[in-house]
Design a protein around this motif. Sequence first.
Motif, PDB file in Angstrom:
ATOM      1  N   PHE A 241       4.212  18.654 -35.353  1.00 39.34           N
ATOM      2  CA  PHE A 241       3.379  19.257 -34.570  1.00 39.34           C
ATOM      3  C   PHE A 241       3.812  18.496 -33.161  1.00 39.34           C
ATOM      4  CE2 PHE A 241      -0.857  21.406 -34.119  1.00 39.34           C
ATOM      5  CZ  PHE A 241      -0.619  21.618 -32.559  1.00 39.34           C
ATOM      6  N   TRP A 242       4.361  18.895 -32.404  1.00 44.10           N
ATOM      7  CA  TRP A 242       4.755  18.396 -30.961  1.00 44.10           C
ATOM      8  C   TRP A 242       3.815  19.470 -29.744  1.00 44.10           C
ATOM      9  CZ3 TRP A 242       9.480  15.057 -29.625  1.00 44.10           C
ATOM     10  CH2 TRP A 242       9.618  14.438 -30.583  1.00 44.10           C
ATOM     11  N   THR A 243       3.511  18.605 -28.832  1.00 47.03           N
ATOM     12  CA  THR A 243       3.344  19.627 -27.536  1.00 47.03           C
ATOM     13  C   THR A 243       4.473  19.164 -26.312  1.00 47.03           C
ATOM     14  OG1 THR A 243       1.489  18.470 -26.933  1.00 47.03           O
ATOM     15  CG2 THR A 243       1.130  20.623 -27.989  1.00 47.03           C
ATOM     16  N   VAL A 244       4.627  20.068 -25.519  1.00 47.16           N
ATOM     17  CA  VAL A 244       5.758  19.641 -24.648  1.00 47.16           C
ATOM     18  C   VAL A 244       5.104  20.204 -23.169  1.00 47.16           C
ATOM     19  CG1 VAL A 244       8.061  19.689 -23.758  1.00 47.16           C
ATOM     20  CG2 VAL A 244       7.764  19.242 -26.073  1.00 47.16           C
ATOM     21  N   GLU A 245       5.007  19.442 -22.313  1.00 45.75           N
ATOM     22  CA  GLU A 245       4.435  19.951 -21.049  1.00 45.75           C
ATOM     23  C   GLU A 245       4.728  18.676 -19.933  1.00 45.75           C
ATOM     24  OE1 GLU A 245       0.425  22.409 -19.407  1.00 45.75           O
ATOM     25  OE2 GLU A 245       0.134  20.905 -21.195  1.00 45.75           O
ATOM     26  N   ASN A 246       4.965  19.210 -18.619  1.00 47.90           N
ATOM     27  CA  ASN A 246       5.090  18.508 -17.519  1.00 47.90           C
ATOM     28  C   ASN A 246       5.847  17.162 -17.545  1.00 47.90           C
ATOM     29  OD1 ASN A 246       3.140  20.257 -16.117  1.00 47.90           O
ATOM     30  ND2 ASN A 246       1.487  19.039 -16.959  1.00 47.90           N
ATOM     31  N   GLY A 247       7.002  17.437 -18.535  1.00 41.60           N
ATOM     32  CA  GLY A 247       7.841  16.389 -18.583  1.00 41.60           C
ATOM     33  C   GLY A 247       7.760  15.365 -19.548  1.00 41.60           C
ATOM     34  N   THR A 248       6.464  15.587 -20.448  1.00 42.12           N
ATOM     35  CA  THR A 248       6.002  14.516 -21.557  1.00 42.12           C
ATOM     36  C   THR A 248       6.092  15.516 -22.794  1.00 42.12           C
ATOM     37  OG1 THR A 248       4.790  13.301 -20.121  1.00 42.12           O
ATOM     38  CG2 THR A 248       4.140  13.308 -22.428  1.00 42.12           C
ATOM     39  N   ALA A 249       6.292  14.853 -23.862  1.00 47.40           N
ATOM     40  CA  ALA A 249       6.305  15.441 -25.272  1.00 47.40           C
ATOM     41  C   ALA A 249       5.386  14.522 -25.837  1.00 47.40           C
ATOM     42  CB  ALA A 249       7.729  15.193 -26.005  1.00 47.40           C
ATOM     43  N   LEU A 250       4.332  15.145 -26.604  1.00 49.52           N
ATOM     44  CA  LEU A 250       3.396  14.474 -27.425  1.00 49.52           C
ATOM     45  C   LEU A 250       3.492  14.855 -28.932  1.00 49.52           C
ATOM     46  CD1 LEU A 250       0.150  15.076 -25.150  1.00 49.52           C
ATOM     47  CD2 LEU A 250       1.376  13.207 -24.967  1.00 49.52           C
ATOM     48  N   ILE A 251       3.344  13.849 -29.704  1.00 47.88           N
ATOM     49  CA  ILE A 251       3.887  13.956 -31.228  1.00 47.88           C
ATOM     50  C   ILE A 251       2.609  13.821 -31.871  1.00 47.88           C
ATOM     51  CG2 ILE A 251       5.006  13.246 -33.258  1.00 47.88           C
ATOM     52  CD1 ILE A 251       7.293  11.871 -31.403  1.00 47.88           C
ATOM     53  N   HIS A 252       1.962  14.873 -32.392  1.00 46.72           N
ATOM     54  CA  HIS A 252       0.373  14.913 -32.894  1.00 46.72           C
ATOM     55  C   HIS A 252       0.630  14.744 -34.251  1.00 46.72           C
ATOM     56  CE1 HIS A 252      -1.156  16.474 -29.181  1.00 46.72           C
ATOM     57  NE2 HIS A 252       0.047  17.197 -29.017  1.00 46.72           N
ATOM     58  N   LYS A 253       1.565  15.185 -34.841  1.00 45.00           N
ATOM     59  CA  LYS A 253       1.441  15.136 -36.519  1.00 45.00           C
ATOM     60  C   LYS A 253       2.506  15.315 -37.137  1.00 45.00           C
ATOM     61  CE  LYS A 253      -2.125  15.199 -38.581  1.00 45.00           C
ATOM     62  NZ  LYS A 253      -3.086  14.214 -38.851  1.00 45.00           N
ATOM     63  N   LEU A 254       2.584  14.482 -38.027  1.00 48.94           N
ATOM     64  CA  LEU A 254       3.931  14.948 -39.120  1.00 48.94           C
ATOM     65  C   LEU A 254       3.755  14.655 -40.211  1.00 48.94           C
ATOM     66  CD1 LEU A 254       6.369  11.856 -38.206  1.00 48.94           C
ATOM     67  CD2 LEU A 254       4.169  11.834 -37.840  1.00 48.94           C
ATOM     68  N   ALA A 255       4.541  15.174 -41.397  1.00 51.88           N
ATOM     69  CA  ALA A 255       4.140  14.993 -42.752  1.00 51.88           C
ATOM     70  C   ALA A 255       5.600  15.322 -43.382  1.00 51.88           C
ATOM     71  CB  ALA A 255       3.219  15.653 -43.192  1.00 51.88           C
ATOM     72  N   HIS A 256       5.872  15.099 -44.635  1.00 49.46           N
ATOM     73  CA  HIS A 256       6.985  15.416 -45.618  1.00 49.46           C
ATOM     74  C   HIS A 256       6.557  15.560 -46.791  1.00 49.46           C
ATOM     75  CE1 HIS A 256       8.102  11.300 -45.806  1.00 49.46           C
ATOM     76  NE2 HIS A 256       8.553  11.643 -47.111  1.00 49.46           N
ATOM     77  N   ASP A 257       7.059  16.433 -47.543  1.00 51.25           N
ATOM     78  CA  ASP A 257       6.662  16.538 -48.926  1.00 51.25           C
ATOM     79  C   ASP A 257       7.337  15.174 -49.722  1.00 51.25           C
ATOM     80  OD1 ASP A 257       6.917  17.306 -51.731  1.00 51.25           O
ATOM     81  OD2 ASP A 257       6.980  19.368 -51.579  1.00 51.25           O
ATOM     82  N   ARG A 258       6.546  14.448 -50.534  1.00 46.29           N
ATOM     83  CA  ARG A 258       6.928  13.446 -51.202  1.00 46.29           C
ATOM     84  C   ARG A 258       7.943  13.599 -52.127  1.00 46.29           C
ATOM     85  NH1 ARG A 258       2.263   9.107 -52.581  1.00 46.29           N
ATOM     86  NH2 ARG A 258       4.064   7.867 -52.706  1.00 46.29           N
ATOM     87  N   ALA A 259       8.068  14.646 -52.735  1.00 45.89           N
ATOM     88  CA  ALA A 259       9.200  14.889 -53.781  1.00 45.89           C
ATOM     89  C   ALA A 259      10.477  14.914 -52.930  1.00 45.89           C
ATOM     90  CB  ALA A 259       8.894  16.310 -54.283  1.00 45.89           C
ATOM     91  N   PHE A 260      10.653  14.992 -51.816  1.00 44.40           N
ATOM     92  CA  PHE A 260      12.132  14.873 -51.300  1.00 44.40           C
ATOM     93  C   PHE A 260      12.126  13.518 -50.683  1.00 44.40           C
ATOM     94  CE2 PHE A 260      10.895  19.306 -51.943  1.00 44.40           C
ATOM     95  CZ  PHE A 260      11.953  19.781 -52.351  1.00 44.40           C
ATOM     96  N   ASP A 261      11.588  12.599 -50.933  1.00 38.62           N
ATOM     97  CA  ASP A 261      11.788  11.214 -50.337  1.00 38.62           C
ATOM     98  C   ASP A 261      13.144  10.964 -50.027  1.00 38.62           C
ATOM     99  OD1 ASP A 261       8.943  11.082 -49.505  1.00 38.62           O
ATOM    100  OD2 ASP A 261       8.607   9.483 -51.082  1.00 38.62           O
ATOM    101  N   GLY A 262      13.732  10.882 -51.202  1.00 40.83           N
ATOM    102  CA  GLY A 262      15.123  10.449 -51.297  1.00 40.83           C
ATOM    103  C   GLY A 262      16.168  10.835 -50.221  1.00 40.83           C
ATOM    104  N   ALA A 263      15.689  12.377 -49.745  1.00 39.72           N
ATOM    105  CA  ALA A 263      16.688  12.872 -49.070  1.00 39.72           C
ATOM    106  C   ALA A 263      16.330  13.025 -47.526  1.00 39.72           C
ATOM    107  CB  ALA A 263      16.912  14.489 -49.332  1.00 39.72           C
ATOM    108  N   SER A 264      15.304  12.347 -47.259  1.00 45.13           N
ATOM    109  CA  SER A 264      14.868  11.937 -45.968  1.00 45.13           C
ATOM    110  C   SER A 264      14.627  13.129 -44.675  1.00 45.13           C
ATOM    111  CB  SER A 264      15.496  10.901 -45.123  1.00 45.13           C
ATOM    112  OG  SER A 264      15.690   9.655 -45.768  1.00 45.13           O
TER     113      SER A 264
END
Length: 333
Positions: A241-264
């Motif tokens: 979950f990012w927002t991009v505005e006025n030349g700045t990107a903000l990275i608010h949240k990120l997640a991944h399913d742990r079942a796929f850890d090995g595939a990154s």
Amino acid sequence: MLVTREYSTIAEARLALAGRMDRALSLFDRIDWFESLHHHCLASNPLRILQAQEGSNEAWLFLLSPSNDRQSALANWYSFAWAPVYLGDPDPQTQRRLVEVLAAILFKTGRHIDLYPVADSADLLLDAFRRSGWFGVRRPMGGRHVLNLNGRDFAAYWADRPSRLRNQVHRKARSNRFTFEIRHDVTDALWQDYVAVHASSWKQPEPGLSFLRALAEREADAGTLRLGFARLKGQPVATQFWTVENGTALIHKLAHDRAFDGASPGTLLSHAMFAHAIDADKVSHIDYGTGDNAYKTEWMEERQTLYRLDFFNPRFASTWFPAARTAISALVG
């Protein structure tokens, strides 16, 4: 002439602002941000909102006020930083003077004020509050990781990444089974995909889903939302979950399913999100938000210290011991 006013609700402040704290400001300085954060996450806390105005220059403090003698920043883990909000174009001296006036108002009844997370404004706040009679203590508490592109495109930025990260992406990309999408909108189905990935991740249950959904909808309407997914046969396995505005990107949240850890899938999705932000959105600055997670240092190049500021009113004997304890804690660190 310098005028001060105080408000106890966001609605009162919004009426007084008459649109002056809108999208012309950065996300964390907008009335929409404070209103939504309070409504969805902190509604049980009364507010104390202070305004100082001198000509066309203004300073605003948005505070939680659980009691008449205790205030804290209207902020939580979704806030990248908290600071006074300035309107007009006040120079640093004027900023300090306006905040000092507000600190003096708080000094009349307040006993303890804590402000976190504070970044660039720490020095100014300490000086202004101390001049108003407060005993102030600054303690470093974590950091935020940022990136300044300085004119680089994604290829140049990527060439500067640590070899471990570049090799990992290259290796995983060769056997990549995922498809990637970066959406500028949010629908019920997309949001359910976001929620499903978070629920399958290593993270604790999200306490502010309604706040994030409101933020996503508001930013989608403004065209600033970037909601990314890695999918396997349509199933979402990573999201950001990012927002991009006025030349700045903000990275608010990120997640991944742990079942796929090995595939990154999360790392591969980050590669796609950074490429899109840098080459398509043409940002010059990326902010990874609060937290000293080790992986952030591979993508970012600078760390900014975040501070907690505690202010104690020495006129009240009840503050002397906690003030001394806090000061000692800051020294031994």
